[in-house]
Design a protein around this motif. Structure first.
Motif, PDB file in Angstrom:
ATOM      1  N   ASP A  77      21.627 -12.411 -14.140  1.00  0.00           N
ATOM      2  CA  ASP A  77      21.746 -11.130 -14.860  1.00  0.00           C
ATOM      3  C   ASP A  77      23.173 -10.586 -14.813  1.00  0.00           C
ATOM      4  O   ASP A  77      23.390  -9.393 -14.594  1.00  0.00           O
ATOM      5  CB  ASP A  77      20.772 -10.094 -14.286  1.00  0.00           C
ATOM      6  N   GLY A  78      24.145 -11.463 -14.984  1.00  0.00           N
ATOM      7  CA  GLY A  78      25.542 -11.056 -15.024  1.00  0.00           C
ATOM      8  C   GLY A  78      26.187 -10.834 -13.659  1.00  0.00           C
ATOM      9  O   GLY A  78      27.373 -10.538 -13.578  1.00  0.00           O
ATOM     10  N   VAL A  79      25.422 -10.957 -12.577  1.00  0.00           N
ATOM     11  CA  VAL A  79      25.955 -10.765 -11.229  1.00  0.00           C
ATOM     12  C   VAL A  79      26.282 -12.130 -10.634  1.00  0.00           C
ATOM     13  O   VAL A  79      25.421 -13.008 -10.560  1.00  0.00           O
ATOM     14  CB  VAL A  79      24.946 -10.013 -10.329  1.00  0.00           C
ATOM     15  N   ARG A  80      27.548 -12.302 -10.218  1.00  0.00           N
ATOM     16  CA  ARG A  80      28.007 -13.589  -9.689  1.00  0.00           C
ATOM     17  C   ARG A  80      28.007 -13.570  -8.162  1.00  0.00           C
ATOM     18  O   ARG A  80      28.509 -12.650  -7.534  1.00  0.00           O
ATOM     19  CB  ARG A  80      29.416 -13.906 -10.171  1.00  0.00           C
ATOM     20  N   THR A  81      27.440 -14.632  -7.590  1.00  0.00           N
ATOM     21  CA  THR A  81      27.478 -14.864  -6.147  1.00  0.00           C
ATOM     22  C   THR A  81      28.081 -16.242  -5.927  1.00  0.00           C
ATOM     23  O   THR A  81      27.736 -17.190  -6.629  1.00  0.00           O
ATOM     24  CB  THR A  81      26.063 -14.806  -5.535  1.00  0.00           C
ATOM     25  N   ARG A  82      28.974 -16.343  -4.970  1.00  0.00           N
ATOM     26  CA  ARG A  82      29.588 -17.625  -4.627  1.00  0.00           C
ATOM     27  C   ARG A  82      29.123 -18.043  -3.242  1.00  0.00           C
ATOM     28  O   ARG A  82      29.214 -17.261  -2.294  1.00  0.00           O
ATOM     29  CB  ARG A  82      31.110 -17.522  -4.662  1.00  0.00           C
ATOM     30  N   ILE A  83      28.637 -19.273  -3.133  1.00  0.00           N
ATOM     31  CA  ILE A  83      28.306 -19.852  -1.831  1.00  0.00           C
ATOM     32  C   ILE A  83      29.410 -20.861  -1.552  1.00  0.00           C
ATOM     33  O   ILE A  83      29.565 -21.847  -2.271  1.00  0.00           O
ATOM     34  CB  ILE A  83      26.915 -20.502  -1.828  1.00  0.00           C
ATOM     35  N   VAL A  84      30.186 -20.592  -0.504  1.00  0.00           N
ATOM     36  CA  VAL A  84      31.410 -21.342  -0.246  1.00  0.00           C
ATOM     37  C   VAL A  84      31.268 -22.206   1.008  1.00  0.00           C
ATOM     38  O   VAL A  84      30.845 -21.721   2.064  1.00  0.00           O
ATOM     39  CB  VAL A  84      32.609 -20.376  -0.074  1.00  0.00           C
ATOM     40  N   PHE A  85      31.638 -23.474   0.865  1.00  0.00           N
ATOM     41  CA  PHE A  85      31.702 -24.412   1.981  1.00  0.00           C
ATOM     42  C   PHE A  85      33.170 -24.785   2.166  1.00  0.00           C
ATOM     43  O   PHE A  85      33.747 -25.464   1.322  1.00  0.00           O
ATOM     44  CB  PHE A  85      30.881 -25.664   1.687  1.00  0.00           C
ATOM     45  N   ARG A  86      33.784 -24.320   3.255  1.00  0.00           N
ATOM     46  CA  ARG A  86      35.183 -24.641   3.560  1.00  0.00           C
ATOM     47  C   ARG A  86      35.226 -25.803   4.549  1.00  0.00           C
ATOM     48  O   ARG A  86      34.436 -25.834   5.489  1.00  0.00           O
ATOM     49  CB  ARG A  86      35.887 -23.433   4.163  1.00  0.00           C
ATOM     50  N   GLU A  87      36.178 -26.707   4.338  1.00  0.00           N
ATOM     51  CA  GLU A  87      36.326 -27.783   5.308  1.00  0.00           C
ATOM     52  C   GLU A  87      36.850 -27.194   6.616  1.00  0.00           C
ATOM     53  O   GLU A  87      37.527 -26.174   6.630  1.00  0.00           O
ATOM     54  CB  GLU A  87      37.262 -28.870   4.785  1.00  0.00           C
ATOM     55  N   GLY A  88      36.506 -27.835   7.708  1.00  0.00           N
ATOM     56  CA  GLY A  88      36.960 -27.357   9.000  1.00  0.00           C
ATOM     57  C   GLY A  88      36.472 -28.272  10.103  1.00  0.00           C
ATOM     58  O   GLY A  88      35.868 -29.322   9.852  1.00  0.00           O
ATOM     59  N   GLU A  89      36.698 -27.886  11.316  1.00  0.00           N
ATOM     60  CA  GLU A  89      36.309 -28.668  12.490  1.00  0.00           C
ATOM     61  C   GLU A  89      34.814 -28.991  12.444  1.00  0.00           C
ATOM     62  O   GLU A  89      33.976 -28.093  12.460  1.00  0.00           O
ATOM     63  CB  GLU A  89      36.615 -27.864  13.759  1.00  0.00           C
ATOM     64  N   GLY A  90      34.485 -30.282  12.339  1.00  0.00           N
ATOM     65  CA  GLY A  90      33.097 -30.714  12.315  1.00  0.00           C
ATOM     66  C   GLY A  90      32.365 -30.404  11.028  1.00  0.00           C
ATOM     67  O   GLY A  90      31.147 -30.559  10.947  1.00  0.00           O
ATOM     68  N   ARG A  91      33.087 -29.969  10.006  1.00  0.00           N
ATOM     69  CA  ARG A  91      32.485 -29.615   8.715  1.00  0.00           C
ATOM     70  C   ARG A  91      33.279 -30.280   7.607  1.00  0.00           C
ATOM     71  O   ARG A  91      34.425 -29.931   7.366  1.00  0.00           O
ATOM     72  CB  ARG A  91      32.503 -28.104   8.522  1.00  0.00           C
TER      73      ARG A  91
END
Length: 129
Positions: free
Chosen positions: A40-54
């Motif tokens: 409905d026009g509302v944006r959500t971002r699910i972010v996966f950042r690289e890092g230690e063990g990820r």
């Protein structure tokens, strides 16, 4: 496999999300995979950042994979994975809403849900200390 950034639809009950996955680089911020959800026009971002063990795909594996170790991976280009992320974020009261969410906070719950839905795959547990 879809082209990076292609917009797709995900129907959850009476709601239709538009979603896309992008790989991003920003000076000094490292690599990240960003799942964009629009409802409905509302944006959500699910972010996966690289890092230690990820780890994220970033030219090392197929696009859209995020992992914390062998056998502990999610494929963000799969609609089933996106659905599980939406369900988990909704259950936690994070969706719908305009925000940026840390995907790693949802990772273990989504991985357990995926394993439970797959016959013959034992539910995984987070690695020990």
């Amino acid at each position: 496999m879809r082209k990076d950034g292609a917009v797709r639809k995900l129907v959850v009950g009476d709601r239709t999300y538009r979603w896309s996955l992008r790989h991003k680089h920003r000076d000094g911020d490292g690599c990240r995979d960003v799942l964009h959800l629009v409802l409905d026009g509302v944006r959500t971002r699910i972010v996966f950042r690289e890092g230690e063990g990820r780890g994220i795909s970033c030219c090392y594996a197929h696009d859209g994979f995020v992992a914390t170790g062998p056998g502990r991976a999610l494929h963000l280009n799969e609609p089933g994975t996106v659905r599980r992320l939406v369900d988990e974020a909704t259950d936690r009261g994070l969706l719908p809403g305009a925000a940026e969410l840390d995907g790693w906070d949802l990772f273990d719950a989504v991985l357990r849900c995926a394993a439970a839905a797959t016959p013959g795959v034992p539910p995984s547990s987070p690695p020990g200390p």
